[in-house]
Design an enzyme around this catalytic site. Structure first.
Site, PDB file in Angstrom:
ATOM      1  N   ASP A  19      -3.984  49.951   4.789  1.00  0.00           N
ATOM      2  CA  ASP A  19      -5.264  50.572   5.472  1.00  0.00           C
ATOM      3  C   ASP A  19      -6.064  49.726   6.037  1.00  0.00           C
ATOM      4  O   ASP A  19      -6.179  48.366   4.446  1.00  0.00           O
ATOM      5  CB  ASP A  19      -5.862  51.220   4.006  1.00  0.00           C
ATOM      6  N   ASP A 138      -3.606  66.174   6.364  1.00  0.00           N
ATOM      7  CA  ASP A 138      -4.727  66.137   5.339  1.00  0.00           C
ATOM      8  C   ASP A 138      -5.725  66.995   5.098  1.00  0.00           C
ATOM      9  O   ASP A 138      -6.791  67.749   5.821  1.00  0.00           O
ATOM     10  CB  ASP A 138      -5.488  65.056   6.277  1.00  0.00           C
TER      11      ASP A 138
END
Length: 245
Positions: A19, A138
């Site tokens: 990330d 998500d």
């Protein structure tokens, strides 16, 4: 999917997360942009480290892109894609950008916000690029969130999965409630999403041990994306890779 003597072989993958925020590899707690657990310089070198340790696929997310709605780290993303199979997400809300990434060597692009807001267009894109689109589901408190996990929708994870049942895509189910906490997974929620669809499902959020990975694999998921547990040393990638087939 591999084939051995004419038979299909389902492959399970352990995929380290890379990330990127502000040019660094970071780990956030529950995706909150200011709750940074860890920072590492040079995303390309971090990617090379995971490849050297045996990772066959990397999960690269442009966190700045996820929050701002546009890609910020395309250069380093493409450098990573040049050394290993890479799936990329974070702020990909433009099909021209997605196409450019795929044409430049990215294996799969991940649509989250766009997958909810413009289902028809995402499905059309997936027809052009079969098996190269991943739909991010998500979930927080059993509702799907978009725009960098900030905006709540009224959709449930299974509802989003069913929208793409007729497409050659994969699904990425992330449980935001436990993401980055390294506290263990909520296996019943994972089992529910995996059993609700014929599509390949990858799982992220809360993975903290080899037992978690084995439980997810037993549910029928196609792979796991692991971040904080690896970066904090709670688990070693070498032992997790033993679960791959």
């Amino acid at each position: 999917m591999l084939k051995v003597q004419g038979k299909s072989l389902v492959v399970f993958r352990v995929i380290p997360a890379v990330d990127i925020k502000g040019g660094k590899v970071v780990r956030l707690v529950q995706g909150k942009r200011d709750m940074i657990r860890l920072e590492l310089e040079n995303p390309l070198e971090v990617a090379k480290m995971w490849v050297k340790k045996g990772a066959r696929v990397l999960h690269v997310i442009d966190l700045d892109g996820a929050f701002e709605g546009k890609l910020f780290h395309e250069d380093v993303i493409l450098k990573i894609a040049n050394i290993v199979e890479t799936q990329v997400g974070g702020g990909i809300r433009d099909f021209k950008i997605a196409e450019r990434l795929l044409d430049a060597g990215v294996k799969r692009v991940i649509f989250g916000t766009l997958a909810v807001r413009d289902v028809k267009s995402v499905k059309n894109f997936a027809k052009i690029y079969p098996n190269r689109v991943m739909i991010a589901i998500d979930s927080r408190k059993d509702n799907v969130f978009i725009e960098g996990w900030i905006k709540k929708t009224e959709l449930k994870p299974i509802e989003v999965a069913k929208l793409y049942e007729d497409c050659d895509v994969s699904l990425l189910y992330t449980n935001i409630d436990v993401e980055g906490l390294v506290s263990g997974v909520e296996i019943e929620k994972i089992r529910e999403i995996v059993e609700s669809t014929s599509l390949p499902v990858y799982v992220a959020g809360g993975i903290s041990s080899l037992d978690d990975v084995r439980a997810i694999k037993k549910c029928g998921a196609r792979g796991v994306i692991i971040g904080s547990a690896l970066y904090t040393g709670k688990v070693k990638i070498e032992e997790l890779l033993g679960e791959e087939e």
